[in-house]
Every structure is written in C-alpha cells, then in structure tokens.
Design a protein around this motif. Structure first.
Motif, PDB file in Angstrom:
ATOM      1  N   ALA A  66       7.684   5.728   6.813  1.00  0.00           N
ATOM      2  CA  ALA A  66       7.672   4.378   6.241  1.00  0.00           C
ATOM      3  C   ALA A  66       7.794   4.438   4.727  1.00  0.00           C
ATOM      4  O   ALA A  66       7.132   5.227   4.070  1.00  0.00           O
ATOM      5  CB  ALA A  66       6.400   3.651   6.645  1.00  0.00           C
ATOM      6  N   LYS A  67       8.651   3.584   4.184  1.00  0.00           N
ATOM      7  CA  LYS A  67       8.867   3.517   2.746  1.00  0.00           C
ATOM      8  C   LYS A  67       8.440   2.141   2.236  1.00  0.00           C
ATOM      9  O   LYS A  67       8.265   1.206   3.020  1.00  0.00           O
ATOM     10  CB  LYS A  67      10.342   3.760   2.417  1.00  0.00           C
ATOM     11  CG  LYS A  67      10.900   5.089   2.930  1.00  0.00           C
ATOM     12  CD  LYS A  67      12.368   5.251   2.613  1.00  0.00           C
ATOM     13  CE  LYS A  67      13.261   4.258   3.321  1.00  0.00           C
ATOM     14  NZ  LYS A  67      13.258   4.380   4.769  1.00  0.00           N
ATOM     15  N   VAL A  68       8.286   2.040   0.926  1.00  0.00           N
ATOM     16  CA  VAL A  68       7.954   0.751   0.316  1.00  0.00           C
ATOM     17  C   VAL A  68       9.027  -0.256   0.712  1.00  0.00           C
ATOM     18  O   VAL A  68      10.227   0.009   0.622  1.00  0.00           O
ATOM     19  CB  VAL A  68       7.881   0.879  -1.226  1.00  0.00           C
ATOM     20  CG1 VAL A  68       7.774  -0.494  -1.881  1.00  0.00           C
ATOM     21  CG2 VAL A  68       6.698   1.753  -1.623  1.00  0.00           C
ATOM     22  N   ALA A  98       3.658  -2.161   0.637  1.00  0.00           N
ATOM     23  CA  ALA A  98       3.807  -2.524  -0.774  1.00  0.00           C
ATOM     24  C   ALA A  98       3.750  -1.292  -1.669  1.00  0.00           C
ATOM     25  O   ALA A  98       4.379  -1.253  -2.723  1.00  0.00           O
ATOM     26  CB  ALA A  98       2.706  -3.503  -1.180  1.00  0.00           C
ATOM     27  N   ALA A  99       2.987  -0.291  -1.257  1.00  0.00           N
ATOM     28  CA  ALA A  99       2.868   0.958  -2.024  1.00  0.00           C
ATOM     29  C   ALA A  99       2.455   2.074  -1.090  1.00  0.00           C
ATOM     30  O   ALA A  99       1.804   1.833  -0.062  1.00  0.00           O
ATOM     31  CB  ALA A  99       1.850   0.797  -3.152  1.00  0.00           C
ATOM     32  N   CYS A 107      -5.288   1.851  -3.908  1.00  0.00           N
ATOM     33  CA  CYS A 107      -4.146   0.955  -3.905  1.00  0.00           C
ATOM     34  C   CYS A 107      -4.124   0.160  -5.209  1.00  0.00           C
ATOM     35  O   CYS A 107      -5.152   0.034  -5.883  1.00  0.00           O
ATOM     36  CB  CYS A 107      -4.245  -0.010  -2.716  1.00  0.00           C
ATOM     37  SG  CYS A 107      -3.863   0.765  -1.120  1.00  0.00           S
ATOM     38  N   PRO A 108      -2.984  -0.382  -5.588  1.00  0.00           N
ATOM     39  CA  PRO A 108      -2.935  -1.236  -6.771  1.00  0.00           C
ATOM     40  C   PRO A 108      -3.864  -2.440  -6.591  1.00  0.00           C
ATOM     41  O   PRO A 108      -4.350  -2.705  -5.489  1.00  0.00           O
ATOM     42  CB  PRO A 108      -1.468  -1.676  -6.834  1.00  0.00           C
ATOM     43  CG  PRO A 108      -0.726  -0.676  -6.011  1.00  0.00           C
ATOM     44  CD  PRO A 108      -1.671  -0.229  -4.951  1.00  0.00           C
ATOM     45  N   CYS A 126      -0.495   0.937   1.350  1.00  0.00           N
ATOM     46  CA  CYS A 126      -1.085  -0.312   0.874  1.00  0.00           C
ATOM     47  C   CYS A 126      -0.221  -1.432   1.441  1.00  0.00           C
ATOM     48  O   CYS A 126       0.980  -1.521   1.140  1.00  0.00           O
ATOM     49  CB  CYS A 126      -1.090  -0.340  -0.650  1.00  0.00           C
ATOM     50  SG  CYS A 126      -1.863   1.134  -1.370  1.00  0.00           S
ATOM     51  N   LEU A 127      -0.815  -2.245   2.275  1.00  0.00           N
ATOM     52  CA  LEU A 127      -0.056  -3.210   3.070  1.00  0.00           C
ATOM     53  C   LEU A 127      -0.321  -4.649   2.645  1.00  0.00           C
ATOM     54  O   LEU A 127      -1.460  -5.041   2.406  1.00  0.00           O
ATOM     55  CB  LEU A 127      -0.421  -3.054   4.548  1.00  0.00           C
ATOM     56  CG  LEU A 127      -0.341  -1.625   5.111  1.00  0.00           C
ATOM     57  CD1 LEU A 127      -0.949  -1.558   6.502  1.00  0.00           C
ATOM     58  CD2 LEU A 127       1.103  -1.142   5.135  1.00  0.00           C
TER      59      LEU A 127
END
Length: 199
Positions: A66-68, A98-99, A107-108, A126-127
């Motif tokens: 899985a990628k951003v 998202a990240a 996560c951000p 980070c979803l």
C-alpha cells in the motif's frame, strides 16, 4: 597364462566375475528407487513457490504494497485486523493511506486511524476516512467495527459529510455550515465537516 577355475560344484569363486554372465533370460536387478524420491527435489521448490506466492498476494492485495493515496477496506480496527487494498471508488474502501511511517514513528498531526505491521516488514499506516461530500457513515463513533458507508436515510447513519476542504487543515473551514464537528488532517491537508447523528 593363468585362468580362473570354477569352484567345486560349478560355482564361481566369491569375488570373481562369472565368466559366462547371468543365466539366459535373467536380467541383472536394477537398483530400487523409492517412488517418493522425487519429493526431496520437489518439496523445497513447492515451499519456495508458496512463500513467494503468499508474499506476492499480501503485497498486491494487503498492506505491504500500500502506498500513500491507496485505499483499504478495514472491517475492524483491532490487532487482528487484516486490511485489504480496494479501489477508492468502491463502498468497501473506507479508509485512505495518508502517510506511511516507521512502526515506532508517530503519524502527522490529525485525526488519523493507525494500522501497524511488525515483523519481516515493519511500518505504520496513517489512515484518513475515505469519503466524499454527501456521504454518510455508520460505525463512526466508539467501537472497533470498520466504517461503513450507508444511505443517509439509514437509521444506522452516525455522521454525514456536508463539506470537504482539500488543501486546508483548519477546522475554521467548517464555519458557516451545518456541521456539528470538524475533522482535520495535516497530511495531506484536509478538513471534513460533518453533521453528527440526526442533527
């Protein structure tokens, strides 16, 4: 010239070849091979193929690849969760990556859900919720069940997304709307304005 003489009784002495070969019509016995001997060569190949196949399946359908920007279908937010990649336009795709950070990193800033993978490959996803303006969700409050897109007329509806602002992570973006709650993400900068319950 020395010749080998047959032993008494017509037997060839032990250790001496039979000068006349085996009796007519009798073939020398071939060494016996186990019918399962091929397994010692095939089994390692089968194991390698299964391991490689399992990795490939998880890479292309699970979270390893899985990628951003990719979307996932998450049925439950627990340690036993097994998210699968899904087309972002489908109802099953309830979150978006998202990240992607190290498993020990944070996560951000934002209202992200998190999915961590430890072991051979370690990382944290980070979803953010995968919705568009006008979507309604069930399973949005407390609990571990994955978000579920439902018609806004469904009694199971918990939130309705009335405005989504891309490129801005500021809850003030929801001012002047019917929203009762603002959800923001710093990466990518996004603000979601929602109406909770039947308000």
């Amino acid at each position: 010239m020395t010749t080998s003489q047959p032993a008494p009784g017509g037997q060839t002495p032990v250790g001496q070849p039979d000068a006349f070969g085996p009796p007519p019509g009798v073939q020398p016995a071939a060494p016996k091979r186990s019918k399962f001997a091929w397994l010692k060569f095939a089994l390692p190949i089968v194991i390698v193929v299964l391991v490689a196949g399992g990795y490939a399946v998880n890479y292309f359908t699970g979270t390893d690849g899985a990628k951003v920007g990719d979307c996932l279908a998450v049925t439950e937010f627990t340690s036993k969760a097994d998210p699968k990649q899904a087309d972002c336009g489908t109802a099953e795709a309830n979150v978006k990556v998202a990240a992607k950070v190290g498993d020990n990193e944070s996560c951000p800033e934002g209202a992200y859900d998190e999915y961590s993978q430890s072991g051979r490959i370690s990382y944290k996803l980070c979803l953010m919720v995968n919705v568009k303006q006008g979507d309604c969700l069930a399973n949005f409050g407390a609990g571990t069940a994955g978000y579920k897109k439902v018609p806004c007329s469904d009694p199971a509806k918990e939130v309705e997304f009335v405005k989504i602002v891309d490129g801005q992570a500021d809850k003030a973006a929801c001012e002047g709307t019917e929203a009762t709650k603002a959800i923001s993400y710093s990466t990518p900068p996004t603000t979601m304005c929602v109406i909770e319950g039947d308000k």
